[in-house]
Write a protein that holds these residues in place. Structure first.
Motif, short mmCIF file in Angstrom:
data_model
loop_
_atom_site.label_atom_id
_atom_site.label_comp_id
_atom_site.label_asym_id
_atom_site.label_seq_id
_atom_site.Cartn_x
_atom_site.Cartn_y
_atom_site.Cartn_z
N GLU A 224 0.76 -1.29 -0.04
CA GLU A 224 0.13 0.14 -0.50
C GLU A 224 0.06 0.79 -0.01
O GLU A 224 0.66 2.33 -1.05
N LYS A 225 2.11 1.26 1.13
CA LYS A 225 2.89 2.21 0.52
C LYS A 225 3.47 2.52 -0.69
O LYS A 225 3.96 3.61 -1.32
N TYR A 226 3.55 1.19 -1.38
CA TYR A 226 4.46 1.69 -2.94
C TYR A 226 3.43 1.80 -3.53
O TYR A 226 3.88 3.04 -4.94
N ALA A 227 2.68 1.64 -3.34
CA ALA A 227 1.39 2.22 -4.03
C ALA A 227 0.86 3.64 -3.76
O ALA A 227 1.00 5.21 -4.83
N VAL A 228 0.82 4.45 -2.64
CA VAL A 228 1.14 5.94 -2.44
C VAL A 228 2.22 7.18 -3.14
O VAL A 228 1.98 7.58 -3.80
N ARG A 229 3.32 5.81 -3.15
CA ARG A 229 4.36 6.60 -4.45
C ARG A 229 4.34 6.76 -5.78
O ARG A 229 4.84 7.49 -6.25
N CYS A 230 3.48 5.47 -5.76
CA CYS A 230 3.54 5.61 -7.82
C CYS A 230 2.52 6.56 -7.74
O CYS A 230 2.36 7.11 -8.57
N GLY A 231 1.72 6.88 -6.55
CA GLY A 231 0.31 8.27 -6.64
C GLY A 231 1.43 9.25 -6.82
O GLY A 231 0.07 10.73 -6.76
N GLY A 232 2.28 9.65 -6.21
CA GLY A 232 2.88 11.18 -6.24
C GLY A 232 3.09 11.41 -4.64
O GLY A 232 4.04 12.05 -4.47
N GLY A 233 2.50 10.63 -4.06
CA GLY A 233 2.27 10.89 -2.51
C GLY A 233 4.01 10.59 -1.72
O GLY A 233 4.60 10.25 -2.46
N ALA A 234 3.94 10.83 0.11
CA ALA A 234 5.28 9.97 0.05
C ALA A 234 5.12 8.83 1.73
O ALA A 234 3.67 9.51 1.71
N ASN A 235 5.95 8.07 2.30
CA ASN A 235 5.36 7.73 3.16
C ASN A 235 6.22 8.68 4.29
O ASN A 235 7.29 8.84 4.43
#
Length: 300
Positions: free
Chosen positions: A163-174
């Motif tokens: 899920e955190k990988y997907a956040v990165r894919c969407g332009g967000g930060a972890n």
């Protein structure tokens, strides 16, 4: 007894490039397939499809969004079908915006086994693409400001890394991945330790180098957290006017400290919050409430 196959070297490299542990992904995939089979076989596919039949099928988007999880789809297919018996061609890269009708991956594999893999592959792909699509919506809303949307630990047990990988894919930060790579001193920690400064000093006495973020609910708390030495300060449930004042205080005392807004934030207020000058906006819904992106598998 069902035979699980190893993930190919190419897929492992793609997972590593995305910051994922290929062994952890392979273990998750095997568990998901085992859960689906429940110790038996895919009764429907085994009964209706000859063992030697092969097919070509396409994973495709049925609505617009951002795709994430394609190397994981490859891992699912290879685990079920075997690398030598299957071929997975990724047609777009994770993080790509896609429209309805866009083909994102093409698979050639034994028909029976491909159908066994279908639901696990789609469950992961649709969920992760939903997370990436929601994150991209937030990231677009903040475009042009200094703020970045950031996730939380409000993740599905067992799926945090994906899920955190997907956040990165969407332009967000972890934010932190777990409880050991960063300290987040929240209100209960402050109360138990006897104050903001005391809590910070106790963290530093245990871990001298990890980043420390301190949650505060007032401007006085912000001043104390900055004076104590916090790397980041979580300003919780501040109004936009209070956020702007917090930014001014930070800029005048220690510009290196990052401010993260949290509490009661909605997409409708995202831009206004970002324009106060905060560095980060914490959004738990990126992982705990994202609607799946509709993708499907169609045989050719």
């Amino acid at each position: 007894m069902f035979v699980f196959h190893p993930v190919s070297t190419d897929t492992r490299e793609q997972l590593i490039d995305g910051g994922l542990d290929p062994d952890a992904v392979a273990s998750l995939v095997r568990s998901a397939i085992a859960e689906d089979l429940m110790g038996g076989v895919d009764v429907t596919s085994t009964a209706t499809i000859p063992a030697d039949q092969r097919s070509v099928a396409t994973f495709g988007a049925r609505e617009s969004g951002v795709v994430a999880g394609l190397p994981i789809v490859a891992a699912v297919v290879e685990t079920v079908c075997g690398d030598e018996a299957s071929n997975v061609e990724l047609l777009v890269a994770d993080g790509s915006r896609v429209d309805a009708g866009t083909a994102v991956a093409r698979v050639t594999a034994p028909t029976r086994l491909l159908l066994t893999a279908e639901r696990t592959a789609l469950n992961l792909l649709c969920h992760l693409s939903g997370v990436a699509s929601l994150t991209r919506r937030w990231a677009d809303a903040l475009d042009g400001t200094r703020a970045t949307v950031r996730d939380t630990r409000k993740t599905t047990p067992g799926l945090r890394a994906l899920e955190k990988y997907a956040v990165r894919c969407g332009g967000g930060a972890n934010h932190r991945m777990g409880l050991s790579d960063m300290a987040l001193v929240k209100d209960n920690h402050v109360a138990a330790a006897g104050g903001i400064t005391a809590a910070y000093e106790r963290v530093r006495s245990l871990e001298a180098t990890i980043p420390v973020e301190i949650e505060v609910d007032s401007l006085d708390g912000l001043r104390e957290a900055i004076a104590a030495g916090a790397d980041e300060v979580l300003i919780d449930n501040f109004t936009p006017d209070q956020m702007r004042e917090a930014v001014t205080i930070r800029d005048e005392t220690d510009p290196a400290v990052r401010l993260e807004a949290s509490g009661g934030l909605t997409f409708a207020t995202a831009r206004a919050v970002a324009e106060t000058g905060v560095d980060l906006i914490a959004v738990g819904e990126l992982t705990h409430s994202a609607r799946v992106l509709d993708l499907g598998l169609d045989f050719q």
